[in-house]
Design a protein around this motif. Structure first.
Motif, PDB file in Angstrom:
ATOM      1  N   LEU A  64     -34.069  30.203   9.695  1.00 44.22           N
ATOM      2  CA  LEU A  64     -32.983  30.196   8.733  1.00 44.22           C
ATOM      3  C   LEU A  64     -33.467  28.977   7.692  1.00 44.22           C
ATOM      4  CD1 LEU A  64     -30.576  31.139   7.129  1.00 44.22           C
ATOM      5  CD2 LEU A  64     -29.047  30.342   9.010  1.00 44.22           C
ATOM      6  N   TYR A 115     -27.060  35.515   8.889  1.00 48.57           N
ATOM      7  CA  TYR A 115     -28.291  35.578   7.831  1.00 48.57           C
ATOM      8  C   TYR A 115     -29.042  36.035   8.593  1.00 48.57           C
ATOM      9  CZ  TYR A 115     -26.207  31.269   5.284  1.00 48.57           C
ATOM     10  OH  TYR A 115     -25.456  30.436   4.500  1.00 48.57           O
ATOM     11  N   HIS A 116     -29.201  36.444   9.536  1.00 52.70           N
ATOM     12  CA  HIS A 116     -30.414  36.863  10.990  1.00 52.70           C
ATOM     13  C   HIS A 116     -29.987  38.217   9.901  1.00 52.70           C
ATOM     14  CE1 HIS A 116     -32.766  33.266  12.232  1.00 52.70           C
ATOM     15  NE2 HIS A 116     -31.624  32.746  11.464  1.00 52.70           N
ATOM     16  N   ILE A 141     -35.139  33.335   5.240  1.00 52.64           N
ATOM     17  CA  ILE A 141     -35.158  33.846   6.222  1.00 52.64           C
ATOM     18  C   ILE A 141     -36.819  33.955   6.154  1.00 52.64           C
ATOM     19  CG2 ILE A 141     -35.375  35.353   8.417  1.00 52.64           C
ATOM     20  CD1 ILE A 141     -32.276  33.659   7.925  1.00 52.64           C
ATOM     21  N   GLU A 170     -27.959  39.912   9.203  1.00 50.70           N
ATOM     22  CA  GLU A 170     -27.678  40.922   7.080  1.00 50.70           C
ATOM     23  C   GLU A 170     -28.263  40.581   6.604  1.00 50.70           C
ATOM     24  OE1 GLU A 170     -23.166  41.386   7.007  1.00 50.70           O
ATOM     25  OE2 GLU A 170     -22.303  40.764   8.849  1.00 50.70           O
ATOM     26  N   LEU A 171     -28.748  39.819   6.163  1.00 50.04           N
ATOM     27  CA  LEU A 171     -29.647  39.181   5.558  1.00 50.04           C
ATOM     28  C   LEU A 171     -29.436  38.235   4.355  1.00 50.04           C
ATOM     29  CD1 LEU A 171     -32.968  41.434   5.505  1.00 50.04           C
ATOM     30  CD2 LEU A 171     -32.227  39.042   6.838  1.00 50.04           C
ATOM     31  N   LYS A 172     -27.573  38.015   4.514  1.00 46.06           N
ATOM     32  CA  LYS A 172     -27.232  37.433   3.307  1.00 46.06           C
ATOM     33  C   LYS A 172     -26.016  36.757   3.989  1.00 46.06           C
ATOM     34  CE  LYS A 172     -22.956  40.922   3.733  1.00 46.06           C
ATOM     35  NZ  LYS A 172     -22.468  42.129   2.672  1.00 46.06           N
TER      36      LYS A 172
END
Length: 173
Positions: free
Chosen positions: A120, A48-49, A115, A51-53
């Protein structure tokens, strides 16, 4: 004397079981793709951090932390998490950030995330996340305040948690 010993052992066993259950409670654990139960339903918190997905973790890249199994897409992500889990783990134990702001614990959809400030946040669903996104800072303040008491409350189901919160509100607590 025998009865006292048996009673004492039963008490110790029940306390040990209760402590173990409480140790796992602060992290939402749900059914994971590929089987089993894992934090964030098996999604990689580091991805999540980076690749932002949301990226599904693999069972072979896992780690136990804070009473839950965490899965990762790679060994590098697992290792980064283990160096600083608080940096990558979702806020509010992976429970819905909007729900926490309303005074209850509910499950989350790994696709409903944000984010914010390097943290998160997960939400119950995309529509709930859309509402939460309208005032992230305000909801974060409310959820942070509510979480101080919510964190220790046991979670059974979403319906149970919402019903408890509504009962508290009706009682004026």
């Amino acid at each position: 004397m025998f009865r006292s010993i048996v009673t004492a052992l039963a008490l110790v066993a029940s306390l040990a079981f209760s402590w173990a259950a409480l140790a796992a409670d602060p992290v939402f654990v749900g059914a994971a793709d590929g089987g089993g139960r894992a934090a964030i339903r098996g999604y990689d918190p580091v991805a999540y951090h980076l690749e932002l997905k949301p990226v599904l973790g693999k069972p072979e890249f896992n780690a136990d932390w804070n009473g839950a199994e965490w899965r990762f897409a790679s060994a590098a992500n697992r290792d980064a998490f283990l160096l600083d889990p608080a940096r990558y783990a979702p806020v509010f134990g992976g429970y819905c950030a909007f729900g926490a702001s309303r005074g209850y614990k509910v499950s989350t959809d790994p696709e409903a995330f944000a984010i914010e400030g390097g943290k998160l946040y997960l939400n119950y669903s995309i529509p709930v996340a859309n509402t939460w996104n309208k005032d992230r800072p305000g909801y974060i303040v409310k959820a942070t305040t509510e979480w101080k008491t919510l964190e220790a409350e046991p979670y059974a189901t979403d319906d149970d948690s919402v019903a408890k919160a509504k009962a508290k509100q009706a009682a004026g607590k």
